[in-house]
Design a protein around this motif. Structure first.
Motif, short mmCIF file in Angstrom:
data_model
loop_
_atom_site.label_atom_id
_atom_site.label_comp_id
_atom_site.label_asym_id
_atom_site.label_seq_id
_atom_site.Cartn_x
_atom_site.Cartn_y
_atom_site.Cartn_z
N GLU A 38 0.67 -0.96 0.03
CA GLU A 38 0.02 -0.17 -0.11
C GLU A 38 0.47 1.53 -0.02
O GLU A 38 0.52 2.16 -0.54
CB GLU A 38 -1.14 -0.20 1.64
N GLU A 39 1.60 1.07 0.55
CA GLU A 39 2.52 2.33 0.69
C GLU A 39 3.13 2.69 -0.48
O GLU A 39 2.80 3.90 -1.16
CB GLU A 39 3.80 2.34 1.59
N LEU A 40 3.56 1.59 -0.73
CA LEU A 40 4.32 1.72 -2.71
C LEU A 40 3.63 2.52 -3.61
O LEU A 40 3.70 3.11 -4.07
CB LEU A 40 5.13 0.30 -2.53
N LYS A 41 2.09 1.83 -3.57
CA LYS A 41 0.93 2.55 -4.30
C LYS A 41 0.73 3.82 -4.52
O LYS A 41 0.77 3.95 -5.35
CB LYS A 41 -0.15 1.24 -4.14
N GLN A 42 0.76 3.95 -3.23
CA GLN A 42 0.57 5.36 -2.92
C GLN A 42 1.38 6.54 -4.07
O GLN A 42 1.94 7.11 -3.88
CB GLN A 42 0.53 6.09 -0.91
N ALA A 43 3.04 5.60 -3.14
CA ALA A 43 4.02 6.43 -3.48
C ALA A 43 4.29 6.35 -5.47
O ALA A 43 4.19 7.48 -5.62
CB ALA A 43 5.87 5.67 -3.18
N VAL A 44 3.96 5.60 -6.11
CA VAL A 44 3.66 5.53 -6.96
C VAL A 44 3.20 6.41 -7.67
O VAL A 44 3.21 7.51 -9.16
CB VAL A 44 4.23 3.98 -7.53
N LEU A 45 2.03 6.00 -7.28
CA LEU A 45 0.81 6.95 -7.95
C LEU A 45 1.60 8.56 -8.04
O LEU A 45 0.82 9.43 -8.91
CB LEU A 45 -0.56 6.20 -8.13
N THR A 46 1.81 9.04 -6.27
CA THR A 46 1.26 10.59 -6.52
C THR A 46 2.96 10.48 -7.31
O THR A 46 2.81 12.09 -7.89
CB THR A 46 2.25 10.25 -4.74
N ASP A 47 3.50 9.97 -7.74
CA ASP A 47 4.57 10.42 -8.77
C ASP A 47 3.76 10.87 -9.85
O ASP A 47 4.58 11.74 -10.63
CB ASP A 47 6.22 9.41 -8.79
N VAL A 48 3.72 9.58 -10.32
CA VAL A 48 2.72 9.82 -11.28
C VAL A 48 1.52 11.38 -11.25
O VAL A 48 1.67 12.25 -12.85
CB VAL A 48 1.96 8.74 -11.66
N VAL A 49 1.27 11.47 -10.01
CA VAL A 49 0.43 12.89 -10.52
C VAL A 49 2.06 14.06 -10.86
O VAL A 49 0.73 15.30 -11.32
CB VAL A 49 -0.52 12.72 -9.36
N ARG A 274 10.90 -1.29 -5.41
CA ARG A 274 10.85 -1.09 -4.04
C ARG A 274 11.00 0.03 -3.37
O ARG A 274 10.94 0.28 -2.18
CB ARG A 274 10.96 -2.43 -3.63
N VAL A 275 11.45 0.53 -3.76
CA VAL A 275 12.28 2.37 -3.18
C VAL A 275 11.19 3.17 -3.63
O VAL A 275 11.15 3.66 -5.18
CB VAL A 275 13.66 2.53 -4.01
N PRO A 276 10.66 3.90 -2.63
CA PRO A 276 9.31 4.82 -2.44
C PRO A 276 10.41 6.25 -3.44
O PRO A 276 11.51 6.64 -3.54
CB PRO A 276 9.46 5.16 -0.60
N HIS A 277 9.39 5.88 -4.34
CA HIS A 277 9.54 7.76 -5.22
C HIS A 277 10.39 7.36 -6.15
O HIS A 277 10.68 8.18 -6.31
CB HIS A 277 9.90 8.63 -4.31
N ALA A 278 10.33 5.97 -6.52
CA ALA A 278 12.05 5.69 -7.76
C ALA A 278 12.05 6.16 -8.40
O ALA A 278 12.56 7.40 -9.78
CB ALA A 278 12.05 4.13 -7.66
N ILE A 279 10.68 6.66 -9.03
CA ILE A 279 10.34 7.18 -10.26
C ILE A 279 11.38 8.85 -10.74
O ILE A 279 11.46 9.04 -11.54
CB ILE A 279 9.04 7.81 -10.82
N LEU A 280 10.06 9.85 -9.29
CA LEU A 280 10.99 10.96 -9.25
C LEU A 280 12.56 11.15 -9.42
O LEU A 280 13.03 12.15 -9.29
CB LEU A 280 10.38 11.28 -7.97
N LEU A 281 12.45 9.94 -8.23
CA LEU A 281 14.72 10.02 -8.16
C LEU A 281 15.53 9.58 -9.02
O LEU A 281 16.03 10.21 -9.77
CB LEU A 281 14.62 8.65 -6.71
N GLU A 282 14.83 8.98 -10.33
CA GLU A 282 15.31 8.36 -11.04
C GLU A 282 15.30 9.70 -12.20
O GLU A 282 15.66 10.24 -13.38
CB GLU A 282 14.96 7.56 -11.95
N VAL A 283 14.18 10.27 -12.40
CA VAL A 283 13.87 11.09 -14.15
C VAL A 283 14.44 12.56 -13.01
O VAL A 283 14.71 13.56 -13.86
CB VAL A 283 12.39 11.63 -14.04
N PHE A 284 14.11 13.30 -11.77
CA PHE A 284 14.47 14.31 -11.25
C PHE A 284 15.48 14.60 -10.17
O PHE A 284 15.66 16.03 -9.74
CB PHE A 284 12.91 14.49 -10.24
N THR A 285 16.64 13.89 -10.09
CA THR A 285 17.53 13.93 -10.03
C THR A 285 18.65 13.62 -10.22
O THR A 285 18.72 13.16 -11.49
CB THR A 285 17.52 12.80 -8.38
N ASP A 286 20.08 14.21 -9.97
CA ASP A 286 21.57 14.48 -10.63
C ASP A 286 21.91 13.49 -11.22
O ASP A 286 22.54 12.44 -11.43
CB ASP A 286 22.15 14.60 -10.25
N ARG A 287 21.46 12.09 -10.03
CA ARG A 287 22.38 10.75 -9.36
C ARG A 287 21.40 9.83 -10.33
O ARG A 287 22.03 8.37 -10.82
CB ARG A 287 22.38 10.39 -8.01
#
Length: 295
Positions: A38-49, A274-287
């Protein structure tokens, strides 16, 4: 606790990427543990929004294998296997379609809408989005030869008609797509979600294809998370496959990345869902945090 200055620094770091990807289409294959927790569902879909609110055009293609298996068990429908491959007969396909299209898809749509997005659920049958042909299963025999076997209503995408998805994007919606397709004779096919996402990304000329998995990415040493390869090219992948570094369940995911690149997608990514907000970390950070596959 994160200070106000640290939060501001994070926003400043994200700004060049927000500018770079504004107006770009990103196809996300949503699956694995990120669909269970449930925690990861919320994180992924928040990233999408959030991606939608900063001007990107996310498109979700989801799987649902564990829920399909659970429903088959509840209904006491026995799975049949040929050479280790599950056969999708007509009763099984009915359950696949019911779970993917009627349950999982609508749950994702409802969650996105609850978070402030505007999502619309589709499957490959809608407006002829995906047309499929039956896939033959391949089983390796003891003598090393490969035998084709009938695995039922499992399909390969033959054609993609992305018009309905493009229209929804233009109107400000987030398309959420279940990987069920129709054959030329009107029959239903279950499509591997990785390949559905790859085919759709190519048809949409997407900027990115993101594949959420249950591994950190491509590892130089499979048992060492510290050996993550941040960027690999097509030539690197050929070498890593020959060396046995890439194998098993990673092979189809890498194959989908290569197909998407060949179809014109600019970059593809394999991320640990499995990493919360993985999408944002990949797309919007330098590393970034996963493996980016490029030409």
């Amino acid at each position: 606790m994160t200070t106000a200055q640290e939060r501001a620094a994070i926003l400043v770091e994200a700004l060049p990427y927000i500018k770079k990807f504004y107006g770009q289409t990103v196809v996300i294959k949503y699956g694995g543990h990120a669909m269970v927790s449930e925690e990861l569902k919320q994180a992924v879909l928040t990233d999408v929004v959030l991606m939608k609110y900063v001007g990107m055009h996310p498109v979700l293609v989801h799987g649902g294998g564990p829920e399909i298996s659970a429903m088959l068990r509840r209904l006491d429908i026995q799975s049949r296997f040929v050479g280790g491959l599950r056969v999708t007969d007509e009763p099984t396909m009915e359950i696949v379609e019911m779970v993917l299209v009627g349950k999982i898809n609508k749950d994702i749509v409802a969650r996105i809408n609850q978070l402030g997005g505007r999502a619309v659920g589709l499957c490959g049958k809608d407006a002829g989005l995906f047309t499929a042909v039956r896939r033959a299963g391949r089983v390796q025999q003891p003598d090393g030869t490969v035998q084709e076997v009938d695995i039922g209503l499992v399909g390969d995408i033959e054609r993609v008609n992305p018009g309905i998805v493009s229209s929804l994007i233009e109107q400000g919606y987030i398309p959420v797509i279940a990987p069920v397709a129709m054959g030329n004779g009107g029959e239903s096919y279950n499509i591997n979600a990785d390949y559905a996402a790859s085919a759709l990304a190519g048809a949409l000329a997407a900027n990115k294809l993101i594949n959420l998995t249950d591994v950190p990415g491509i590892l130089q040493k499979p048992d060492d998370p510290g050996s993550l390869l941040s960027v690999v090219s097509r030539q690197d992948i050929d070498r890593l496959v020959r060396q046995g570094v890439i194998g098993g369940g990673m092979l189809p995911k890498v194959d989908c990345c290569l197909h998407a690149l060949q179809a014109g997608v600019q970059t593809t990514h394999i991320l640990d869902g499995r990493v919360p907000h993985a999408i944002l970390l990949e797309v919007f950070t330098d590393r970034g945090i996963g493996t980016m596959v490029v030409n």
